[in-house]
Each structure stands twice: as structure tokens, then as C-alpha cells.
Design a protein around this motif. Structure first.
Motif, PDB file in Angstrom:
ATOM      1  N   GLY A 118       2.323  -2.118 -12.238  1.00 58.13           N
ATOM      2  CA  GLY A 118       2.273  -3.281 -11.359  1.00 58.13           C
ATOM      3  C   GLY A 118       2.073  -4.561 -12.151  1.00 58.13           C
ATOM      4  O   GLY A 118       1.050  -5.249 -12.015  1.00 58.13           O
TER       5      GLY A 118
ATOM      6  N   ASP B 123      -2.938   0.428  -7.829  1.00 63.22           N
ATOM      7  CA  ASP B 123      -1.486   0.536  -7.706  1.00 63.22           C
ATOM      8  C   ASP B 123      -1.088   1.906  -8.251  1.00 63.22           C
ATOM      9  O   ASP B 123      -1.156   2.149  -9.449  1.00 63.22           O
TER      10      ASP B 123
ATOM     11  N   SER C 299      -1.910  -0.366  -3.440  1.00 64.45           N
ATOM     12  CA  SER C 299      -0.485  -0.645  -3.584  1.00 64.45           C
ATOM     13  C   SER C 299       0.204   0.713  -3.661  1.00 64.45           C
ATOM     14  O   SER C 299       0.268   1.348  -4.706  1.00 64.45           O
TER      15      SER C 299
ATOM     16  N   GLU D 158       4.746   0.000  -1.487  1.00 64.36           N
ATOM     17  CA  GLU D 158       5.519  -0.486  -2.644  1.00 64.36           C
ATOM     18  C   GLU D 158       6.809   0.333  -2.739  1.00 64.36           C
ATOM     19  O   GLU D 158       7.623   0.274  -1.833  1.00 64.36           O
TER      20      GLU D 158
ATOM     21  N   SER E 113      -3.736  -0.040 -12.456  1.00 61.64           N
ATOM     22  CA  SER E 113      -2.402   0.539 -12.294  1.00 61.64           C
ATOM     23  C   SER E 113      -2.366   1.882 -13.002  1.00 61.64           C
ATOM     24  O   SER E 113      -2.685   1.979 -14.188  1.00 61.64           O
TER      25      SER E 113
ATOM     26  N   THR F 121       1.191  -7.963 -10.184  1.00 65.75           N
ATOM     27  CA  THR F 121      -0.183  -8.089  -9.708  1.00 65.75           C
ATOM     28  C   THR F 121      -1.116  -8.334 -10.883  1.00 65.75           C
ATOM     29  O   THR F 121      -2.046  -9.155 -10.794  1.00 65.75           O
TER      30      THR F 121
ATOM     31  N   HIS G 199       5.080  -5.564  -6.073  1.00 61.65           N
ATOM     32  CA  HIS G 199       4.145  -5.515  -7.197  1.00 61.65           C
ATOM     33  C   HIS G 199       4.728  -5.927  -8.548  1.00 61.65           C
ATOM     34  O   HIS G 199       3.968  -6.129  -9.493  1.00 61.65           O
TER      35      HIS G 199
ATOM     36  N   ASP H 126       1.993   3.265  -7.605  1.00 58.57           N
ATOM     37  CA  ASP H 126       3.439   3.315  -7.820  1.00 58.57           C
ATOM     38  C   ASP H 126       3.698   3.823  -9.243  1.00 58.57           C
ATOM     39  O   ASP H 126       2.907   3.569 -10.155  1.00 58.57           O
TER      40      ASP H 126
END
Length: 342
Positions: free
Chosen positions: A165, A159, A244, A288, A182, A168, A121, A161
Motif C-alpha cells: 500500500g 493493508d 484496507s 481494495e 502493509s 497510504t 491504496h 492487499d
């Protein structure tokens, strides 16, 4: 769940003491041995053409040559080895398999989750960074849009994470056929992902960033998913939702200050399943980050358990004032009317 997996992804070796180690996948596989209903699926590696649908061809050529020459430090954080290019192609191929399986109707206990590495990502259109070389989720989203086998006009990506990200976002920032969200720790690497980064040109309004303050825990993340994120996805009405799925926002991960429990990933999984169901969208997961081996493995396992019939435990705490302010600002930036329960 179905887990996409390839031993080739273990061949990427960024060197000793690097956190993005092949032991991440080994730990996940070991933890999943204790779970019933786990199925592993192989997938074809991505072609260069599929990767070049979202990445600059000159960059892709340079990356392949770099790996063929033995690799080395692409940048201080991002290191390749001779086996990295094959791992990249298989990691992206597994992500494409996940969206194909989802679009073919695999859901519930068959929901697909690609366990590829290196992660993707942070990879922007023409460069590698942050342990990432090729943006797996972006390649998979574009593959779904380009494939003549599926009637896909709009893809939504969330996302979660702990790091923004940025790659992306970079790929789809001026596009109106991909809605990118995100949720990440504010100010953490790579330092992007502010609330006012909402897209450009045709993509104006199709990027949402939810930068959460350090110390944020389960209840605040859940409020973000149930509030502005769910409202945005409902308005966008995607045909496909890609998660993600990084797990480094866990309170025991070594490189972040967000305080999620393992249970938080069950809760967010449950909510994203509901969002996908309500918009009649296919749902796929793409691995991820996540660098504490035990908590990474436990968190992937609890995503599986959620689809295997386990009901997540609901949090009971009130929202912190700082998190409420952030979520209100996100909702206002996107013109969304959400009830944060505060």
C-alpha cells in the motif's frame, strides 16, 4: 455486516480486459445474496475538500478535468472514463461512511465494510497509479481525525492487499497520528514496502512493512497478524482501525503468488476484531483489490460470515523458516518482543 454500496461506482470503466472491472462489485453482491444479515447502505460522495485533505489540490483538479474530458490512460495501468470522477467521489464517500458508522458504535453484526471502486491504496498524494486515483482509506482516516464529531487522535490501518500500500504509506509516512501496516508479497508491484521503511520525522516508527515471500500461506500470514502487527497496534493504542481489505493474496487470484485460502480471510478478520476489541478501537473495512471474481466474492462473504457468528477454522501447519526469518526481522526493526511459536 453493513456494506456501503453505490451503483455510481459501476460507472468507472477502465476498458475491456482490464482486471479492475465493475464485475468485481457485481460478483460480490451476487454472492452476498445467499447470506443472511446483509445490509446495504448508501453514502454521500466525498467533497473535493475532503479528498484534498490528503491529496494535492492541483492533482485533484487535474484528475477531475481529465475525467470530464472523457478520460483515457493516466498511465499504462490506470485508465479513467467520463464516469470515473463520480465513481471516485462515491468510493471515497463510502469509506468515510464506514469509519463514521464504526465510530458511531456499529460493530459485531453491524460492522461496516465499504464496497467502493476504484480502489485507492496505490494513489499517492499527487498522482494516480496501480488502478487507483484517490486513496479511499487515507481519505477516511483523515476524515475521522478531522471530524469534530468524534474523539479520534490515532488511527491504525492494516493493508492486507497482496500489493504494498505505497500510497497510504506515502500520505502518512511523516505523521505520528496514523500507524500504517502493509503485509504484502515481497517484490511485487509497485516494488516498495521493505522492512526498513518505517516512517520519517514525526512518523518515525509508525510504518510497518511485512514483505512475505512468494508461496507464503495461511499459517505465516496469521503469525504476522498475531505477532508483530498485533503487538504494534497494541502499543500504538488506536481509536480507530481501518482494514484496507484486498483479496488478491488468495491462491486462486490471477496476479499474485501468495497462497492464502478463503479461510485465511476469516482468520485475519477474527484476529483484527480481537485487536480492535483489546484496544477499544472502532473497526471498519474498505475494499481494495482482488481480481478473481469467484474468490473475491467468496472472501468478502467469509468476512461477513465471521461477523455473523461463524468460527474460523484454525490452521495446523508449522511456520516455514523463510517466513519466520521475515517476521523476526520485522519485530526487531520495531523493537517488538513477539512469540512466533517456532
Amino acid at each position: 455486516m453493513q456494506f456501503g454500496y453505490s451503483e455510481t461506482c459501476l460507472a468507472h470503466d477502465p476498458g475491456p480486459r482490464h482486471p479492475e472491472t465493475a464485475d468485481r462489485l457485481r460478483a460480490i453482491r451476487e454472492r452476498l445474496k445467499k447470506k443472511h444479515g446483509v445490509e446495504y447502505v448508501a453514502a454521500d460522495p466525498c467533497t473535493a475538500e475532503q479528498i484534498e485533505a490528503v491529496h494535492d489540490p492541483e492533482y485533484v483538479d487535474a484528475l477531475e478535468e481529465f475525467c470530464a474530458d472523457g478520460g483515457g490512460n493516466w498511465d499504462p495501468d490506470t485508465t479513467a472514463s467520463e464516469g470515473t470522477w463520480d465513481a471516485i467521489r462515491h468510493s471515497a464517500g463510502l469509506a468515510c461512511w464506514a469509519v463514521e458508522a464504526a465510530l458511531d458504535g456499529d460493530d459485531g453484526r453491524k460492522t461496516p465494510f465499504s464496497l467502493g471502486r476504484p480502489p485507492g491504496h496505490h494513489a499517492v498524494a499527487d498522482d494516480a497509479m496501480g488502478f487507483c486515483f484517490v486513496n479511499n482509506a487515507a481519505v477516511a482516516a483523515q476524515h475521522a481525525l478531522d471530524s469534530g464529531e468524534y474523539d479520534v487522535d490515532r488511527v491504525a490501518i492494516i493493508d492486507w492487499d497482496v500489493h504494498h500500500g505505497n500510497g497510504t504509506q506515502d500520505v502518512f509516512y511523516d505523521r505520528d497520528d496514523v500507524y500504517f501496516v502493509s503485509i504484502h508479497e515481497q517484490g511485487l508491484y509497485p516494488g516498495t514496502g521493505e522492512i526498513d521503511e518505517t516512517g520519517d520525522g514525526d512518523g518515525a516508527g509508525t510504518t510497518m512493512n511485512v514483505p512475505m515471500p512468494a508461496g507464503t500461506d495461511d499459517v505465516e500470514y496469521l503469525a504476522a497478524v498475531e505477532g508483530p502487527i498485533a503487538a504494534a497496534f497494541d502499543a500504538f493504542d488506536p481509536d480507530l482501525v481501518i482494514v484496507s481489505a484486498g483479496f488478491d493474496a488468495h491462491r486462486h487470484d490471477p496476479i499474485s503468488r501468495i497462497r492464502l485460502s478463503t479461510e485465511a480471510y476469516a482468520l485475519m478478520t477474527d484476529r483484527m476484531r480481537t485487536v480492535a476489541d483489546e484496544t477499544d478501537a472502532a473497526l471498519a473495512f474498505v475494499l481494495e483489490g482482488g481480481y478473481g471474481l469467484d474468490v473475491l466474492a467468496d472472501s468478502v462473504a467469509i468476512v461477513h460470515e465471521t461477523f455473523d457468528g461463524r468460527d474460523p477454522l484454525e490452521p495446523g501447519d508449522e511456520l516455514a523458516d523463510q517466513a519466520v526469518s521475515t517476521l523476526e526481522d520485522v519485530a526487531d526493526e520495531h523493537g517488538l518482543d513477539v512469540d512466533l511459536g517456532s
